[in-house]
Design an enzyme around this catalytic site. Structure first.
Site, PDB file in Angstrom:
ATOM      1  N   SER A 141       0.843  -1.189   0.000  1.00 30.52           N
ATOM      2  CA  SER A 141       0.000   0.000   0.000  1.00 30.52           C
ATOM      3  C   SER A 141       0.878   1.238   0.000  1.00 30.52           C
ATOM      4  O   SER A 141       2.004   1.217   0.524  1.00 30.52           O
ATOM      5  CB  SER A 141      -0.898   0.010   1.241  1.00 30.52           C
ATOM      6  OG  SER A 141      -1.507   1.270   1.424  1.00 30.52           O
ATOM      7  N   TYR A 165      -1.537   0.154  10.027  1.00 26.25           N
ATOM      8  CA  TYR A 165      -1.606  -0.427   8.684  1.00 26.25           C
ATOM      9  C   TYR A 165      -0.331  -0.136   7.906  1.00 26.25           C
ATOM     10  O   TYR A 165       0.222  -1.025   7.227  1.00 26.25           O
ATOM     11  CB  TYR A 165      -2.815   0.143   7.948  1.00 26.25           C
ATOM     12  CG  TYR A 165      -3.074  -0.487   6.598  1.00 26.25           C
ATOM     13  CD1 TYR A 165      -3.514  -1.800   6.500  1.00 26.25           C
ATOM     14  CD2 TYR A 165      -2.876   0.232   5.419  1.00 26.25           C
ATOM     15  CE1 TYR A 165      -3.763  -2.386   5.269  1.00 26.25           C
ATOM     16  CE2 TYR A 165      -3.121  -0.345   4.175  1.00 26.25           C
ATOM     17  CZ  TYR A 165      -3.564  -1.648   4.109  1.00 26.25           C
ATOM     18  OH  TYR A 165      -3.805  -2.221   2.888  1.00 26.25           O
TER      19      TYR A 165
END
Length: 250
Positions: A148, A161
């Site tokens: 990501s 995250y």
């Protein structure tokens, strides 16, 4: 659908995790359409069965593997089952993951932190460990691990995250350096903002129609599984259509 006369993954075997929805589901369908037998891994049995119906209706084949990636021993059993049935693995898409929580670092609960790392990082390592010997047996093993942009932007409240995805990229780069003299090629992918359930969870006020679909993004990732790929240990940014190759350490 791909032209059956020119299927690029004919006769190959590929594992896709998180295959019951989103990018994983779209990739599983595309990989099967290219001629590979897909081992579809996900927690949701109903979603896997729907995927299986779609793949079969399109002339492809799949094996369903219902598995919660928090079940580390289950990951090991998956590797053993693949070894027993096929003796090798040609492709891996490590797509499954969870958002965790968007929160100030000091407010993240320990149990949420540990679970998110278990699913996003520990399970990815366990999966790599389980299938690495099988990918080495392939004439052209290919592995893709979903990352990501959060791993690099490290925005406020995204620490959990972001840290898990940065860790996954580190695993991939080291794995690539360990195998760069082999036929195996392994890379990370930043899919960018995509119309998925996880994106909706993270950005509930966003208009999903402004984002590319999972199918659009999957189609851009698919070529990393083709035998022609020579790059390894890099990061492919789908949105920018840019591949960043990292220099091998001295």
């Amino acid at each position: 659908m791909s032209d059956p006369a020119a299927r690029r993954l004919e006769g190959r075997v590929a594992v896709v995790t998180g295959a019951s929805r989103g990018i994983g589901r779209a990739l599983a369908r595309l990989i099967a359409a290219e001629g590979a037998h897909v081992v579809a891994v996900a927690r949701t049995v109903g979603g896997l069965e729907e995927l299986d119906d779609e793949i079969k209706a399109a002339g492809g084949s799949a094996t369903l593997a219902p598995l919660d990636l928090a079940d580390m021993a289950g990951i090991d059993r998956l590797g053993g089952a693949i070894a027993e049935r096929w003796g090798r693995l040609d492709g891996l898409v490590a797509n499954a993951g969870m958002l965790g929580v968007l929160s100030p670092i000091g407010h993240i609960e320990a149990k949420v932190f540990e679970k998110t790392f278990a699913v996003n990082v520990t399970a990815t390592w366990r999966l790599i460990r389980a299938v690495d010997p099988l990918l080495r047996r392939s004439e052209a093993g290919r592995a893709v691990v979903l990352s990501s942009g959060a791993a690099h932007s490290c925005k406020a409240f995204w620490s959990l995250y972001a840290a898990t995805k940065a860790a996954c990229e580190a695993l991939v780069r080291s794995w690539a350096h360990e195998t760069d003299t082999l036929a195996l090629r392994v890379n990370s992918v930043d899919p960018g903002a995509t119309r998925t359930a996880m994106r909706k969870q993270a950005m509930p006020g966003e208009d999903p129609l402004t984002l590319p679909t999972a199918e659009d993004v999957a189609a851009r990732i698919l070529p990393l599984l083709f035998t022609e790929v020579t790059e390894t240990g890099g990061l492919f940014n789908v949105r920018e259509n840019r591949f960043t190759a990292y220099q091998k350490p001295a």
